[in-house]
Write an enzyme that holds these catalytic residues in place. Structure first.
Site, PDB file in Angstrom:
ATOM      1  N   ASP A  23       0.852  -1.196   0.000  1.00  0.00           N
ATOM      2  CA  ASP A  23       0.000   0.000   0.000  1.00  0.00           C
ATOM      3  C   ASP A  23       0.882   1.239   0.000  1.00  0.00           C
ATOM      4  O   ASP A  23       1.794   1.343   0.829  1.00  0.00           O
ATOM      5  CB  ASP A  23      -0.862   0.039   1.277  1.00  0.00           C
ATOM      6  N   LYS A  80      -8.130   0.672  -5.238  1.00  0.00           N
ATOM      7  CA  LYS A  80      -9.323   0.087  -4.621  1.00  0.00           C
ATOM      8  C   LYS A  80     -10.591   0.826  -5.018  1.00  0.00           C
ATOM      9  O   LYS A  80     -10.602   2.055  -5.076  1.00  0.00           O
ATOM     10  CB  LYS A  80      -9.205   0.166  -3.092  1.00  0.00           C
ATOM     11  N   GLY A 152      -5.344  -3.044   8.676  1.00  0.00           N
ATOM     12  CA  GLY A 152      -5.031  -1.903   9.528  1.00  0.00           C
ATOM     13  C   GLY A 152      -4.867  -2.252  10.990  1.00  0.00           C
ATOM     14  O   GLY A 152      -4.852  -1.363  11.841  1.00  0.00           O
ATOM     15  N   ARG A 164      -6.595 -20.654   6.596  1.00  0.00           N
ATOM     16  CA  ARG A 164      -6.874 -22.036   7.022  1.00  0.00           C
ATOM     17  C   ARG A 164      -8.271 -22.461   6.595  1.00  0.00           C
ATOM     18  O   ARG A 164      -8.503 -23.610   6.211  1.00  0.00           O
ATOM     19  CB  ARG A 164      -6.751 -22.156   8.548  1.00  0.00           C
ATOM     20  N   GLY A 213      -3.170  -7.579   8.022  1.00  0.00           N
ATOM     21  CA  GLY A 213      -2.514  -7.781   9.307  1.00  0.00           C
ATOM     22  C   GLY A 213      -1.052  -8.183   9.245  1.00  0.00           C
ATOM     23  O   GLY A 213      -0.432  -8.428  10.275  1.00  0.00           O
ATOM     24  N   GLY A 234      -0.245  -3.764   3.926  1.00  0.00           N
ATOM     25  CA  GLY A 234      -0.929  -2.476   3.924  1.00  0.00           C
ATOM     26  C   GLY A 234      -0.205  -1.496   4.804  1.00  0.00           C
ATOM     27  O   GLY A 234       0.808  -0.909   4.417  1.00  0.00           O
ATOM     28  N   SER A 235      -0.686  -1.359   6.022  1.00  0.00           N
ATOM     29  CA  SER A 235      -0.133  -0.375   6.935  1.00  0.00           C
ATOM     30  C   SER A 235       1.233  -0.812   7.465  1.00  0.00           C
ATOM     31  O   SER A 235       1.980   0.007   7.984  1.00  0.00           O
ATOM     32  CB  SER A 235      -1.104  -0.180   8.095  1.00  0.00           C
TER      33      SER A 235
END
Lengths: 293, 201
Positions: A23, A80, A152, A164, A213, A234-235
C-alpha cells in the site's frame, strides 16, 4: 488479437506470485516500495490503519494520486474501489490501473451486490474469509483472490484464520463423493461449477494472496508456508519505524519463506513494527472483514 | 540426469516447473548461489523485473548465472526473464544480466488493459501455430547480427529469439498447455550437456 481475456487477467496475477504488494499513498512511497522489490503497489489516499482511525466514509482515491503513482513506477499499480461501486471501477479502468481491488477496506457502496467483474477488461482482486466467499467472487469475475484478514490492525490472526478456512474448504471438497457436491456447494454458497472444478483439480482456481494484518517478515513467511501465493502489506510498511528496512525484509522473507536462517537475518534490527490492535478490542461494527458476503 | 533450474525468486516459476516435469525433466528451484551448482540449464520466469533483479543481487546470484552462461549452458527468459537477459533496456542504466544482443522496451504494448493473446507461427516448433499470451509485455526493439528470430507478430515485431544457447520469448509459453517451447529448450539443454560430457571425455 484478443484483450481483456480471462487468461491475461489471471495471468497477470500469476506474474505477481511469490511477491509483495505494498500500500502506498504518495509517489515517494511508491518509489521506496519499488526499490525494495515490491512486485506491485496499491495506490491509496490513506493506508488502512489511518482509514480506521479517521472513520467516516472511505472512498476510491483521488485520480490525481493514482495517476502520479502510475507515472512514478514501472511495476503494476492497483487501486481500490468500494464493494459494489461499479462506477468507481469504471473510473479506475479508464485511468488505466493494472488491477482493481474491490475492497472491504473502503466503505461498501452496496450491501447486497458486488461488481459484476466479467464486464471489465481490467482484472479484479477480491477479499475472502472462506472458500465459498472466494468462489462467489471468482464466479463474478475476480481473477485473483486475497484473504481479508483484518486490515489496519497489524494483527495476523484473521489472515491465518481465513487462509486455514480456505484450505480446509478445499480439503473437504476433495474428500467428497460427487453426489455430495451439490449440497456442499449450496452450504458454502459457491457456484456449483467452480466447486466441481476445485474438487476435481484439488487446487484453488486463481492466484491467492494473503492480506490484512501482515506486519513483519515472519508474518509474511507464515502466510506463504500456509500456502498463499504472495502477500499484500498495507499499513505494515509505512506505519513502521523503518519503512525501507521493513519493506526489503518482507520481500526477502517472502522469497525465502522456507529458510528460517534468512528470515532470522532479515528480521534483525528493524525497529518498531506498526503498533498492533488486539481484535478483542474492536467492536463488531469496527471489523472490516465482515463487509461483503 | 539432466537437471533444469528455474529461477524461483518471484514470478510464475511454478508454472515452468510443472510443464518441464510433465516432459519428464528433473527440475530445481533456484533461490541461492548453491542451487546453481550442478544444473545444466536455467529458466528465468515471468514476474517483475525490478523485484527479480534486486533479489539476484542481494543473494549473489549474478556471478554464478553469468559463469553458467559463459560455459555455454542454455538459458531461457520469458517476459521479465527476457528483460533480465537483454544487453539494453530502455529506462534502465545497467542490464540485469546483459547476455543477449537485443534492445528492449518495457511495457511497450501498454498497461494491463492492453495485454493480449494471439496465435503466432514458430517454424522451429512445427506447423501448428503457437498460442502466445502477452502480459504487460516487453518489446524487442533491435536484434544483433548473431540473434536468430524464431517468431514475429503480424506487424513484424520479434517475439521469440535465440542466440546460441540463449532463448528468449516476450510472451508466456508456461501459461499455456502447449509444451513445445519447453520441449525445444529441454532438447537444447540435453544436447549441450551431452556434447560437454563428450568433450570432457
Amino acid at each position: 488479437m484478443e484483450k481483456g481475456t480471462w487468461k491475461v487477467k489471471s495471468g497477470l496475477a500469476q506474474m505477481l506470485k511469490g511477491g509483495v504488494i505494498m500500500d502506498v499513498v504518495t509517489p515517494e512511497h511508491a518509489r521506496i516500495a519499488e526499490e525494495a522489490g515490491a512486485c506491485a503497489v496499491m495506490a491509496l489516499e490513506r493506508v488502512p490503519a489511518d482509514i480506521r482511525a479517521a472513520g467516516g466514509v472511505a472512498r476510491m482515491a483521488d485520480p490525481t494520486v493514482i495517476k502520479r503513482i502510475m507515472d512514478t513506477v514501472s511495476i503494476p499499480v492497483m487501486a481500490k474501489c468500494r464493494i459494489g461501486h461499479f462506477v468507481e471501477a469504471q473510473v479506475l479502468e479508464a485511468l488505466g490501473v493494472d488491477y482493481i481491488d474491490e475492497s472491504e477496506v473502503l466503505t461498501p457502496a452496496d450491501e447486497s451486490h458486488h461488481v459484476w467483474k466479467h464486464n471489465f477488461n481490467v482484472p479484479f482482486v477480491c477479499g475472502c474469509r472462506d472458500l465459498g466467499e472466494a468462489l462467489r467472487r471468482i464466479g463474478e469475475g475476480a481473477a485473483m483472490i486475497r484473504t481479508k484478514g483484518e486490515a489496519g490492525t497489524g494483527n495476523i490472526v484473521e489472515a491465518v484464520r481465513h487462509m486455514r478456512s480456505v484450505t480446509n474448504g478445499i480439503r473437504r471438497l476433495r474428500s467428497m463423493d460427487e453426489n455430495e457436491l451439490g449440497a456442499e456447494a449450496k452450504a458454502i454458497g459457491a457456484p456449483l461449477e467452480l466447486a466441481r472444478q476445485v474438487r476435481e483439480t484439488g487446487k484453488f482456481p486463481v492466484v491467492n494472496f494473503a492480506a490484512g494484518g501482515i506486519a513483519t517478515p515472519a508474518d509474511a513467511a507464515l502466510m506463504m508456508q500456509l500456502g498463499c501465493d504472495g502477500v499484500f502489506v498495507g499499513s505494515g510498511v509505512f506505519k513502521s519505524e523503518d519503512p525501507e528496512g521493513i519493506a526489503k525484509a518482507i520481500v526477502r522473507a517472502t522469497t525465502h519463506f522456507r529458510d528460517p536462517k534468512i528470515i532470522a537475518e532479515v528480521s534483525e534490527g528493524l525497529g518498531q513494527p506498526m503498533a498492533g490492535i488486539d481484535l478483542q478490542e474492536l467492536k463488531p461494527e469496527e471489523l472490516l472483514a465482515t463487509r461483503g458476503w | 540426469m539432466t537437471i533444469v533450474g528455474v529461477l524461483a525468486l518471484q514470478g510464475d516459476f511454478a508454472e515452468h516447473v510443472a510443464l518441464l516435469r510433465r516432459l519428464g525433466a528433473e527440475t530445481r528451484e533456484v533461490r541461492l548461489p548453491s542451487d546453481v551448482t550442478g544444473i545444466h540449464g536455467l529458466v528465468l520466469p515471468g514476474g517483475e523485473t525490478t523485484t527479480i533483479s534486486r533479489l539476484i543481487d542481494q543473494y549473489g546470484l549474478r556471478d554464478p548465472i553469468l559463469s553458467m552462461a559463459r560455459e555455454g549452458a542454455p538459458l531461457w527468459g520469458t517476459c521479465a526473464g527476457l528483460i533480465a537477459m537483454a544487453r539494453k533496456t530502455e529506462g534502465r542504466d545497467d542490464p540485469v544480466l546483459g547476455l543477449m544482443d537485443i534492445d528492449i522496451e518495457r511495457n511497450a504494448y501498454g498497461r494491463q488493459v492492453d495485454s493480449f493473446e494471439t496465435e503466432i507461427d514458430v517454424p522451429a516448433l512445427g506447423e501448428a501455430r503457437f498460442h502466445a499470451i502477452f502480459i504487460r509485455a516487453p518489446r524487442i526493439q533491435r536484434t544483433g547480427p548473431e540473434v536468430e528470430i524464431l517468431a514475429r507478430l503480424e506487424d513484424g515485431t520479434a517475439v521469440a529469439v535465440r542466440q546460441g544457447a540463449l532463448l528468449g520469448t516476450s510472451f508466456h509459453p508456461e501459461l499455456t498447455e502447449d509444451p513445445r517451447f519447453h520441449a525445444y529448450f529441454l532438447r537444447t539443454v540435453k544436447e549441450r550437456e551431452h556434447s560437454s560430457r563428450v568433450a570432457a571425455g
